[in-house]
Design an enzyme around this catalytic site. Structure first.
Site, PDB file in Angstrom:
ATOM      1  N   ARG A 229       0.860  -1.185   0.000  1.00 20.69           N
ATOM      2  CA  ARG A 229       0.000   0.000   0.000  1.00 20.69           C
ATOM      3  C   ARG A 229       0.894   1.233   0.000  1.00 20.69           C
ATOM      4  NH1 ARG A 229      -3.327  -2.652  -1.622  1.00 20.69           N
ATOM      5  NH2 ARG A 229      -5.453  -3.073  -0.907  1.00 20.69           N
ATOM      6  N   GLU A 256       2.190   8.481  -7.198  1.00 15.27           N
ATOM      7  CA  GLU A 256       1.985   9.778  -6.566  1.00 15.27           C
ATOM      8  C   GLU A 256       2.726  10.814  -7.409  1.00 15.27           C
ATOM      9  OE1 GLU A 256       2.960   9.958  -2.417  1.00 15.27           O
ATOM     10  OE2 GLU A 256       2.381   7.866  -2.092  1.00 15.27           O
ATOM     11  N   HIS A 270      -0.050   0.304 -10.543  1.00 20.48           N
ATOM     12  CA  HIS A 270      -0.827  -0.613  -9.702  1.00 20.48           C
ATOM     13  C   HIS A 270      -1.099  -1.934 -10.425  1.00 20.48           C
ATOM     14  CE1 HIS A 270      -4.107  -0.873  -6.333  1.00 20.48           C
ATOM     15  NE2 HIS A 270      -3.107  -1.700  -6.158  1.00 20.48           N
TER      16      HIS A 270
END
Length: 396
Positions: A229, A256, A270
């Protein structure tokens, strides 16, 4: 009995096929019995009172308001281990990419022109020389389904593997190679490892598990990998550590803005569980646990209620979710006794502030079962109670 399942996101057909059409519908109305989803965020969702359970086809449940579900007596399921192999393979691939400039070399070759390609390659290939993983030290933080698989396979690649997990389960311990060293102090793992990979769930306590203090304890040549995560790692601290020469590189599956376009940071979109096999495995497991709970009341792989499994041998079963307070079970059994019924089997487990009970009583009719449910519902601290009809047994 027919159950309606509200489906969010695209769920693999192999999972949906677990629900037989004679007893299940999908998105048929505004009062679903359960919810099946992948990444849909439910924090702003108002759960109808009809919802008994939520099943996520994936391991993490950050997109589900678990605490609110618990208060409403909604069981939340996940699929631990169903996508473990997919994540494991991606982590191993990135370990290899971290020591061998494979992508840079391939991109360079594709940019070449002229008739002497082979000569150019031979003259410049030293530019893309790398290192080997064999003999290097890998530290695995979290030895659950994914972490244990990575630890075992990294050892087979010739790495010296250490694992840190103060909560490792007995089942996981049996599956970890005896050659994987278990470390009891996280600081020891951070200081000794050439590569560190994180595989723990995100909780309030481990938010920014890896921050400035932890990064300062690592080798300047260490590579940090995060495929669990994003919030487990303080990204700003990582950027500062890399820019100051305190960390060699960072590889993450969580994008990010500040991490992008940094030459020592690799950011993936991801991809951890993004394989057709993982999506199928997660869908099948989520559907099976949801179906089992709806039809039998048995709980397995829940993140907010205890595991309870009891053989179902009576026409009707009573399932009770209640606050974990003294004498509640006594009040339930007294209610049963007052109606003149004998309990055939009972299983009760607690988890934190809540508990779950399965109660089997022989020879109940539908009317008697519902009357008993109504009486138990009136007891203090009972959150939810329902009667479950056996899928095949008929009333006496």
């Amino acid at each position: 009995m027919t159950y309606d399942i509200k489906i969010f996101n695209e769920i693999a057909a192999e999972g949906l096929q677990r629900f037989d059409q004679a007893h299940y519908t999908f998105n048929a109305g505004k009062t679903p019995d359960a919810i099946l989803l992948r990444s849909q965020k439910l924090h702003d969702y108002t759960f109808p009172e009809s919802v008994l359970a939520v099943a996520r086809a994936g391991a993490g449940t950050n997109n589900i308001p678990v605490e609110r579900c618990t208060e409403q007596g909604i069981v939340v399921f996940n699929t631990p281990g169903a996508n473990a192999n997919a994540v494991k393979e991606l982590v191993l691939a990135n370990l290899l990419l971290s020591v061998r400039p494979i992508l840079a070399g391939a991109n360079w070759v594709n940019s070449l022109t002229g008739d002497n390609i082979e000569e150019q390659v031979e003259a410049n290939k030293k530019t893309f020389a790398g290192n080997e993983l064999e003999g290097k030290k890998l530290g695995v933080i979290g030895l659950g389904a994914i972490g244990s698989m990575i630890a075992n396979d990294a050892y087979r690649l010739g790495m010296d593997v250490s694992g840190y997990d103060p909560f490792v389960s007995v089942d996981t311990a049996w599956n970890i190679s005896r050659r994987v060293k278990r470390v009891l102090d996280l600081d020891e793992l951070l200081a000794d490892s050439d590569f560190i990979t994180i595989h723990v769930p995100l909780t309030e306590k481990n938010h920014h598990l890896i921050g400035a203090d932890e990064l300062a304890k690592m080798k300047n040549s260490a590579v940090l990998l995060n495929f669990a995560r994003g919030e487990l790692v303080d990204s700003q601290a990582v950027i500062r550590a890399i820019d100051n020469g305190q960390l060699k590189s960072y590889i993450t599956d969580f994008a990010e803005p500040d991490l992008l376009r940094h030459d020592k940071i690799i950011v993936l979109p991801h991809l951890g569980a993004s394989t057709s096999e993982a999506e199928t495995n997660c869908a099948k497991m989520a559907a099976s646990t949801l179906k089992t709970y709806l039809e039998t009341g048995n709980i397995k792989c829940s993140v907010n209620f205890p595991a309870v499994e009891m053989v179902f041998r009576v026409p009707y079963r009573i399932a009770i979710i209640n606050r974990n307070v003294p004498n509640l079970i006594g009040a339930v059994t007294s209610t049963v006794a007052e109606k003149g019924y004998n309990i055939d089997n009972l299983s009760n487990r607690s988890r934190g502030d809540f508990a779950y009970t399965l109660l089997d009583i022989n020879d109940l009719t539908a009317e008697q079962a519902q009357s008993l449910v109504d009486d138990i519902r009136q007891l203090d601290n009972v959150v939810r109670v329902r009667a479950i009809k056996h899928p095949t047994l008929e009333e006496a």
